[in-house]
Write a protein that holds these residues in place. Sequence first.
Motif, PDB file in Angstrom:
ATOM      1  N   VAL A 219      96.745  15.373-121.047  1.00  0.00           N
ATOM      2  CA  VAL A 219      96.400  14.313-122.002  1.00  0.00           C
ATOM      3  C   VAL A 219      94.960  13.862-121.794  1.00  0.00           C
ATOM      4  N   LEU A 220      94.583  13.662-120.522  1.00  0.00           N
ATOM      5  CA  LEU A 220      93.207  13.246-120.227  1.00  0.00           C
ATOM      6  C   LEU A 220      92.207  14.309-120.661  1.00  0.00           C
ATOM      7  N   ALA A 221      92.573  15.573-120.442  1.00  0.00           N
ATOM      8  CA  ALA A 221      91.677  16.668-120.828  1.00  0.00           C
ATOM      9  C   ALA A 221      91.491  16.713-122.342  1.00  0.00           C
ATOM     10  N   ILE A 222      92.604  16.567-123.073  1.00  0.00           N
ATOM     11  CA  ILE A 222      92.535  16.579-124.536  1.00  0.00           C
ATOM     12  C   ILE A 222      91.719  15.392-125.036  1.00  0.00           C
ATOM     13  N   ALA A 223      91.989  14.218-124.483  1.00  0.00           N
ATOM     14  CA  ALA A 223      91.245  13.029-124.890  1.00  0.00           C
ATOM     15  C   ALA A 223      89.755  13.213-124.606  1.00  0.00           C
ATOM     16  N   GLY A 224      89.455  13.757-123.436  1.00  0.00           N
ATOM     17  CA  GLY A 224      88.061  13.991-123.091  1.00  0.00           C
ATOM     18  C   GLY A 224      87.422  15.014-124.007  1.00  0.00           C
ATOM     19  N   TYR A 225      88.213  16.055-124.372  1.00  0.00           N
ATOM     20  CA  TYR A 225      87.652  17.090-125.222  1.00  0.00           C
ATOM     21  C   TYR A 225      87.391  16.579-126.626  1.00  0.00           C
ATOM     22  N   VAL A 226      88.340  15.788-127.164  1.00  0.00           N
ATOM     23  CA  VAL A 226      88.125  15.208-128.488  1.00  0.00           C
ATOM     24  C   VAL A 226      86.894  14.300-128.456  1.00  0.00           C
ATOM     25  N   GLY A 227      86.747  13.562-127.363  1.00  0.00           N
ATOM     26  CA  GLY A 227      85.552  12.734-127.203  1.00  0.00           C
ATOM     27  C   GLY A 227      84.293  13.579-127.204  1.00  0.00           C
ATOM     28  N   TYR A 228      84.368  14.730-126.524  1.00  0.00           N
ATOM     29  CA  TYR A 228      83.225  15.648-126.501  1.00  0.00           C
ATOM     30  C   TYR A 228      82.906  16.129-127.914  1.00  0.00           C
ATOM     31  N   LEU A 229      83.959  16.447-128.686  1.00  0.00           N
ATOM     32  CA  LEU A 229      83.739  16.901-130.052  1.00  0.00           C
ATOM     33  C   LEU A 229      83.054  15.824-130.874  1.00  0.00           C
ATOM     34  N   TYR A 230      83.477  14.568-130.675  1.00  0.00           N
ATOM     35  CA  TYR A 230      82.838  13.471-131.387  1.00  0.00           C
ATOM     36  C   TYR A 230      81.347  13.443-131.089  1.00  0.00           C
ATOM     37  N   LEU A 231      81.009  13.510-129.794  1.00  0.00           N
ATOM     38  CA  LEU A 231      79.607  13.448-129.398  1.00  0.00           C
ATOM     39  C   LEU A 231      78.844  14.659-129.940  1.00  0.00           C
ATOM     40  N   LYS A 232      79.490  15.829-129.862  1.00  0.00           N
ATOM     41  CA  LYS A 232      78.860  17.045-130.346  1.00  0.00           C
ATOM     42  C   LYS A 232      78.631  16.958-131.852  1.00  0.00           C
ATOM     43  N   ALA A 233      79.647  16.467-132.565  1.00  0.00           N
ATOM     44  CA  ALA A 233      79.514  16.336-134.007  1.00  0.00           C
ATOM     45  C   ALA A 233      78.410  15.352-134.365  1.00  0.00           C
ATOM     46  N   ASP A 234      78.304  14.267-133.594  1.00  0.00           N
ATOM     47  CA  ASP A 234      77.258  13.282-133.837  1.00  0.00           C
ATOM     48  C   ASP A 234      75.874  13.910-133.765  1.00  0.00           C
ATOM     49  N   SER A 235      75.690  14.834-132.809  1.00  0.00           N
ATOM     50  CA  SER A 235      74.360  15.378-132.560  1.00  0.00           C
ATOM     51  C   SER A 235      74.056  16.618-133.383  1.00  0.00           C
ATOM     52  N   THR A 236      75.072  17.173-134.080  1.00  0.00           N
ATOM     53  CA  THR A 236      74.815  18.398-134.840  1.00  0.00           C
ATOM     54  C   THR A 236      75.281  18.258-136.284  1.00  0.00           C
ATOM     55  N   VAL A 237      76.558  18.534-136.536  1.00  0.00           N
ATOM     56  CA  VAL A 237      77.055  18.587-137.899  1.00  0.00           C
ATOM     57  C   VAL A 237      76.864  17.271-138.640  1.00  0.00           C
ATOM     58  N   LEU A 238      77.050  16.159-137.950  1.00  0.00           N
ATOM     59  CA  LEU A 238      77.030  14.875-138.638  1.00  0.00           C
ATOM     60  C   LEU A 238      75.665  14.535-139.215  1.00  0.00           C
ATOM     61  N   GLU A 239      74.635  15.278-138.845  1.00  0.00           N
ATOM     62  CA  GLU A 239      73.336  15.043-139.451  1.00  0.00           C
ATOM     63  C   GLU A 239      73.378  15.359-140.946  1.00  0.00           C
ATOM     64  N   THR A 240      74.366  16.162-141.373  1.00  0.00           N
ATOM     65  CA  THR A 240      74.476  16.504-142.783  1.00  0.00           C
ATOM     66  C   THR A 240      75.388  15.540-143.528  1.00  0.00           C
ATOM     67  N   GLY A 241      76.094  14.693-142.832  1.00  0.00           N
ATOM     68  CA  GLY A 241      76.983  13.730-143.463  1.00  0.00           C
ATOM     69  C   GLY A 241      76.223  12.490-143.899  1.00  0.00           C
ATOM     70  N   ASN A 242      76.983  11.431-144.220  1.00  0.00           N
ATOM     71  CA  ASN A 242      76.335  10.186-144.605  1.00  0.00           C
ATOM     72  C   ASN A 242      76.917   9.034-143.807  1.00  0.00           C
ATOM     73  N   ASN A 243      76.250   7.901-143.870  1.00  0.00           N
ATOM     74  CA  ASN A 243      76.635   6.752-143.051  1.00  0.00           C
ATOM     75  C   ASN A 243      77.537   5.770-143.780  1.00  0.00           C
ATOM     76  N   ASN A 244      78.057   6.151-144.933  1.00  0.00           N
ATOM     77  CA  ASN A 244      78.931   5.237-145.672  1.00  0.00           C
ATOM     78  C   ASN A 244      80.185   4.930-144.859  1.00  0.00           C
ATOM     79  N   PRO A 245      80.660   3.690-144.917  1.00  0.00           N
ATOM     80  CA  PRO A 245      81.865   3.334-144.157  1.00  0.00           C
ATOM     81  C   PRO A 245      83.113   3.955-144.769  1.00  0.00           C
ATOM     82  N   VAL A 246      84.127   4.149-143.940  1.00  0.00           N
ATOM     83  CA  VAL A 246      85.411   4.675-144.399  1.00  0.00           C
ATOM     84  C   VAL A 246      86.469   3.603-144.167  1.00  0.00           C
TER      85      VAL A 246
END
Length: 360
Positions: A47-74
């Motif tokens: 569980v800790l590994a999965i939680a940590g990995y999802v957290g890593y994906l969030y950070l990774k997405a923030d620094s790469t793919v999310l540059e193509t997204g937008n900042n509108n709230p959901v």
Amino acid sequence: MSPSNSQLPPRAKVGSKPQKKLPQKKKKKSPFKTFLKFMLIVIIVAVLAIAGYVGYLYLKADSTVLETGNNNPVAPEASAKVKPVTMLLLGTDYRPKTGTHLTDVMMIAAFNPDTKSATIVSIPRDTLIELNGYTQSKANSYYPKFLSQEKKSGLIATDEMKAMFSKYMDVPIDYATVINFQGFSDVVDALDGVDVNISMDMCYIDNADGTNINLKKGPAKLEGEDALGYVRYRKSSSGCKPRTKESDDFSRNQRQSEVLHSLIDQMQTLGGVTKIGKVLDAVADNMETDLEKDQLKNVIATYWNISKDNVKFMPVTGTWRSPYVYVDNEELSKAKQSLKNEIAGKSVESVDSSTDTTNP
């Protein structure tokens, strides 16, 4: 007077050695309880590994793919964690050498968080689109037209594509994502190739844009460029000796589904999971999306480990009469209903459609 009848043990005599206590038998540990404790530790670590990995994906997405997204709230109720979402997926033939934006791949996907499942409908690139308000044309020609009109019309090309396919498929489309050929190739390489079963020899050479397809029939593991050639192959060129058979739109859609299924297989392995960061890097410079940054995080958290058994592909087929594909109306109706069922959380089986053997 008789001595007292006490139950106390006799006193030890002065100078005598204290009596030794008898050794107590140790209780044997239950193997079952030991196993349960071990499993509990394993589960906690997982569980800790999965939680940590999802957290890593969030950070990774923030620094790469999310540059193509937008900042509108959901809004919380619109989050992909709790609400089904639909997306138009476009694969363009864009490369610096050609500068074209024809959409060789067009898919409409519906994702449901309650069933952790998805339905993906693929449309042949040469499909004749006949809709009120739109000039009749091949499906793959609309995106470059909308792109060329953006500055004049002020309308975003992906918004125009969503509006058109929403009308064509009779379902609302929330988002659009566009990925070019280079992004597809880089994703395959990030996963160390893709396993396929090539149904026939394929050869096509075009020195103008650097295309060099040379694939042999049989099981194979393809790297990025070869995988791209595999899903794109249409016909043999004059430079091929011997020439190879042609391939129609329907066969290409089947190969697209095969490759996507194989990529999901790759992602389900431990080795694939550890490469998700590379996958995000691969698409960062080759993808555009109108997903909000927070919504992309919601999608990653909800579907990053989706099973391929829960992903249903529905290729729409039809009849080729140059220069168009005339789709089968019954198949198209079933595809529309399958998307609606996915959104509603109803399980449906994918349609096994026969393909026209006439080559475009």
